[in-house]
Design a protein around this motif. Sequence first.
Motif, PDB file in Angstrom:
ATOM      1  N   LYS A 113     -18.639  11.431   0.435  1.00 33.93           N
ATOM      2  CA  LYS A 113     -19.476  10.555   1.254  1.00 33.93           C
ATOM      3  C   LYS A 113     -19.104   9.111   0.921  1.00 33.93           C
ATOM      4  O   LYS A 113     -19.154   8.692  -0.234  1.00 33.93           O
ATOM      5  N   SER A 114     -18.714   8.339   1.943  1.00 32.36           N
ATOM      6  CA  SER A 114     -18.140   7.014   1.672  1.00 32.36           C
ATOM      7  C   SER A 114     -17.871   6.287   2.979  1.00 32.36           C
ATOM      8  O   SER A 114     -18.134   6.793   4.069  1.00 32.36           O
ATOM      9  N   LEU A 115     -17.312   5.110   2.853  1.00 35.19           N
ATOM     10  CA  LEU A 115     -16.778   4.352   3.989  1.00 35.19           C
ATOM     11  C   LEU A 115     -15.312   4.107   3.669  1.00 35.19           C
ATOM     12  O   LEU A 115     -14.988   3.484   2.659  1.00 35.19           O
ATOM     13  N   GLU A 116     -14.433   4.631   4.501  1.00 34.34           N
ATOM     14  CA  GLU A 116     -12.996   4.500   4.242  1.00 34.34           C
ATOM     15  C   GLU A 116     -12.420   3.261   4.917  1.00 34.34           C
ATOM     16  O   GLU A 116     -12.697   2.993   6.091  1.00 34.34           O
ATOM     17  N   VAL A 117     -11.615   2.525   4.168  1.00 31.54           N
ATOM     18  CA  VAL A 117     -10.783   1.467   4.729  1.00 31.54           C
ATOM     19  C   VAL A 117      -9.379   2.037   4.826  1.00 31.54           C
ATOM     20  O   VAL A 117      -8.736   2.327   3.825  1.00 31.54           O
ATOM     21  N   GLN A 118      -8.929   2.215   6.042  1.00 30.88           N
ATOM     22  CA  GLN A 118      -7.673   2.905   6.311  1.00 30.88           C
ATOM     23  C   GLN A 118      -6.469   2.127   5.799  1.00 30.88           C
ATOM     24  O   GLN A 118      -6.406   0.901   5.923  1.00 30.88           O
ATOM     25  N   GLY A 119      -5.524   2.862   5.208  1.00 28.39           N
ATOM     26  CA  GLY A 119      -4.262   2.258   4.808  1.00 28.39           C
ATOM     27  C   GLY A 119      -3.085   2.823   5.573  1.00 28.39           C
ATOM     28  O   GLY A 119      -1.942   2.411   5.329  1.00 28.39           O
ATOM     29  N   MET A 120      -3.337   3.750   6.492  1.00 25.96           N
ATOM     30  CA  MET A 120      -2.258   4.386   7.247  1.00 25.96           C
ATOM     31  C   MET A 120      -1.339   3.342   7.871  1.00 25.96           C
ATOM     32  O   MET A 120      -1.790   2.333   8.403  1.00 25.96           O
TER      33      MET A 120
END
Length: 233
Positions: A113-120
């Motif tokens: 459970k989190s908020l992802e900051v995308q690095g793709m």
Amino acid sequence: MKQLGIVFFVIFALYSCNTIPESKTKSLFNGKDLTGWHIDVPAMDENPDTVNPFIIRDGLLVSLGTPGGHLITDSVFQNYRLVVEYRFAGEPGNCGVLVHASTPRALYGMFPKSLEVQGMHENAGDFWCIVEDISTPDMEERRGPKEEWGITEGKKRRILNLTDGSEKPLGEWNTMVIECVGDEIKVWVNDDLVNYGFDCTATKGQIAVQAEGSEVEFRKLEITPVSELTKSE
């Protein structure tokens, strides 16, 4: 002289409240081992001999990409600025930095459970809602039809970033800055403001990096406390 002393004290107090001593900035990894972190890789549950996808190599923190899972800080953080320097040294691919992480394996049996900051690659700075939520300006344009929004499996959890072309060419180092203060999150990639969110449903938690299919190198993961008075505009 007494009045002058009072003025000096007030100026000093105001200055102290609005600056962050450099000594408060610290690295989240020591360049030698994974002290301060723990690994959550579902494949290791059934086979303890499964290769650990998170290693230290030549002083760099490396996510090998497979098997899938997360490297999670032991500590919980709140109100901070995180500076991440990373690159895809080989093939472009997927990875992310998770903030406000809490309950493990809350989504698809793997994602905390989190908020992802995308690095793709070519998508750096997108938000992904993982059983937490956040609001952004122009969200319907960037997230899709409102009736399809959600924070669990099958819902529109991705909020597109604001820019194109902020990333460096493949193989070069990118600098991502993630500022979490109160219920707001701001993200810069190579000095471009690429996302801004507010009303986040979490305001503190662990920090995690992903193994999600591609090898990624990290040479910096530095965190600095930030107060409401010192957050970036």
